[in-house]
Motif scaffolding. Sequence first.
Motif, mmCIF file in Angstrom:
data_model
loop_
_atom_site.group_PDB
_atom_site.id
_atom_site.type_symbol
_atom_site.label_atom_id
_atom_site.label_comp_id
_atom_site.label_asym_id
_atom_site.label_seq_id
_atom_site.Cartn_x
_atom_site.Cartn_y
_atom_site.Cartn_z
ATOM 1 N N PRO A 1 55.373 47.511 29.101
ATOM 2 C CA PRO A 1 55.052 46.111 29.398
ATOM 3 C C PRO A 1 55.365 45.676 30.832
ATOM 4 C CG PRO A 1 56.044 46.276 27.230
ATOM 5 C CD PRO A 1 56.130 47.651 27.840
ATOM 6 N N ALA A 2 56.559 46.007 31.328
ATOM 7 C CA ALA A 2 56.928 45.601 32.685
ATOM 8 C C ALA A 2 56.059 46.304 33.722
ATOM 9 C CB ALA A 2 58.403 45.903 32.939
ATOM 10 N N THR A 3 55.736 47.581 33.475
ATOM 11 C CA THR A 3 54.898 48.329 34.411
ATOM 12 C C THR A 3 53.477 47.786 34.428
ATOM 13 O OG1 THR A 3 56.233 50.291 33.899
ATOM 14 C CG2 THR A 3 54.201 50.641 35.113
ATOM 15 N N MET A 4 52.936 47.455 33.247
ATOM 16 C CA MET A 4 51.595 46.862 33.195
ATOM 17 C C MET A 4 51.550 45.532 33.942
ATOM 18 S SD MET A 4 50.009 47.651 29.397
ATOM 19 C CE MET A 4 51.257 46.727 28.497
ATOM 20 N N GLN A 5 52.617 44.743 33.807
ATOM 21 C CA GLN A 5 52.666 43.456 34.498
ATOM 22 C C GLN A 5 52.665 43.657 36.009
ATOM 23 O OE1 GLN A 5 52.512 40.723 32.656
ATOM 24 N NE2 GLN A 5 52.535 39.273 34.346
ATOM 25 N N ASN A 6 53.415 44.649 36.487
ATOM 26 C CA ASN A 6 53.419 44.948 37.920
ATOM 27 C C ASN A 6 52.042 45.393 38.394
ATOM 28 O OD1 ASN A 6 56.129 44.348 38.045
ATOM 29 N ND2 ASN A 6 56.808 46.477 37.926
ATOM 30 N N ALA A 7 51.367 46.210 37.576
ATOM 31 C CA ALA A 7 50.028 46.668 37.935
ATOM 32 C C ALA A 7 49.049 45.501 38.014
ATOM 33 C CB ALA A 7 49.540 47.704 36.929
ATOM 34 N N ALA A 8 49.175 44.558 37.075
ATOM 35 C CA ALA A 8 48.292 43.391 37.091
ATOM 36 C C ALA A 8 48.499 42.562 38.352
ATOM 37 C CB ALA A 8 48.538 42.538 35.849
ATOM 38 N N ILE A 9 49.730 42.503 38.832
ATOM 39 C CA ILE A 9 50.029 41.722 40.031
ATOM 40 C C ILE A 9 49.618 42.454 41.296
ATOM 41 C CG2 ILE A 9 51.911 40.728 41.399
ATOM 42 C CD1 ILE A 9 53.408 40.261 38.754
ATOM 43 N N ARG A 10 49.887 43.774 41.365
ATOM 44 C CA ARG A 10 49.703 44.525 42.608
ATOM 45 C C ARG A 10 48.352 45.218 42.738
ATOM 46 N NH1 ARG A 10 53.753 42.014 45.122
ATOM 47 N NH2 ARG A 10 55.738 42.281 44.018
ATOM 48 N N LEU A 11 47.738 45.606 41.605
ATOM 49 C CA LEU A 11 46.573 46.490 41.691
ATOM 50 C C LEU A 11 45.281 45.885 41.164
ATOM 51 C CD1 LEU A 11 48.281 49.789 40.436
ATOM 52 C CD2 LEU A 11 48.112 48.932 42.778
ATOM 53 N N LEU A 12 45.338 44.765 40.474
ATOM 54 C CA LEU A 12 44.140 44.194 39.878
ATOM 55 C C LEU A 12 43.115 43.855 40.958
ATOM 56 C CD1 LEU A 12 43.081 43.373 37.066
ATOM 57 C CD2 LEU A 12 43.780 41.030 37.596
ATOM 58 N N GLY A 13 41.887 44.323 40.749
ATOM 59 C CA GLY A 13 40.815 44.042 41.697
ATOM 60 C C GLY A 13 40.680 45.044 42.821
ATOM 61 N N LEU A 14 41.607 46.008 42.911
ATOM 62 C CA LEU A 14 41.538 47.008 43.973
ATOM 63 C C LEU A 14 40.678 48.186 43.549
ATOM 64 C CD1 LEU A 14 45.241 47.213 45.253
ATOM 65 C CD2 LEU A 14 43.366 45.798 46.114
ATOM 66 N N GLN A 15 40.009 48.798 44.524
ATOM 67 C CA GLN A 15 39.278 50.030 44.277
ATOM 68 C C GLN A 15 40.272 51.190 44.157
ATOM 69 O OE1 GLN A 15 35.952 50.153 43.819
ATOM 70 N NE2 GLN A 15 35.815 47.933 44.139
ATOM 71 N N THR A 16 39.820 52.283 43.519
ATOM 72 C CA THR A 16 40.685 53.453 43.360
ATOM 73 C C THR A 16 41.161 53.976 44.709
ATOM 74 O OG1 THR A 16 39.533 54.080 41.329
ATOM 75 C CG2 THR A 16 40.838 55.782 42.411
#
Length: 216
Positions: A111-126
């Motif tokens: 859960p905490a890792t997914m939340q960080n990903a949503a904040i830092r990586l959402l909308g970014l290309q690979t």
Amino acid sequence: MPGTLTQQNPFALAIVVAAILILFGFLMMLVKRYKRCPSNRILVIYGKTTEGRSARCLHGGGAFVWPLIQDYEFLSLDPMQIGIPLKGALSAENIRVNVPSVFTVAIGTEPATMQNAAIRLLGLQTSQIVKQTEDIIFGQLRQVIAAMRIEDINRNRDQFLASIQKSLEPELVKIGLVLINVNITDITDESGYIEAIGARRRPRRSSRPTSTWPSR
């Protein structure tokens, strides 16, 4: 014969038809706004969330996304292989070491890792995610090498890999990633120190001829 209600009052018929259309449209909206999350993705719902967070993250299952006040995107859980052609990293003895390696990372499902990903990586290309990860890996790998003797790096690969994992994993979690695998392809140095160590350890062959005749 008296007419029906709809014949007597066409306005009532229009109200009934309108109510049916509204109900049908509402049901269709419910169907379209319910989003299922496949096992290889994370569903990120953002906007007004009940948890009071910036986003709600789901791995598997599904959730209803309210129109107007919420929207959604998916994050892929596919592993990413990142080649790190590290050259000239200083060891504890100030010897420059080349450590080309391949790191495999992916977005985490805690859960905490997914939340960080949503904040830092959402909308970014690979490619953008890979670039961020490269910078983190380069920095942490140099720190690990700087804290170890070159002989320990070369001889004790398990300790070297454990040190990399210990140093790198907390930094990756900050942006929502987890470390899957590390493959060190080679370890060399510009001065030939590692090669000299290997030469000293190889058994030396005697140059003196041996005789099979018994001594007198």
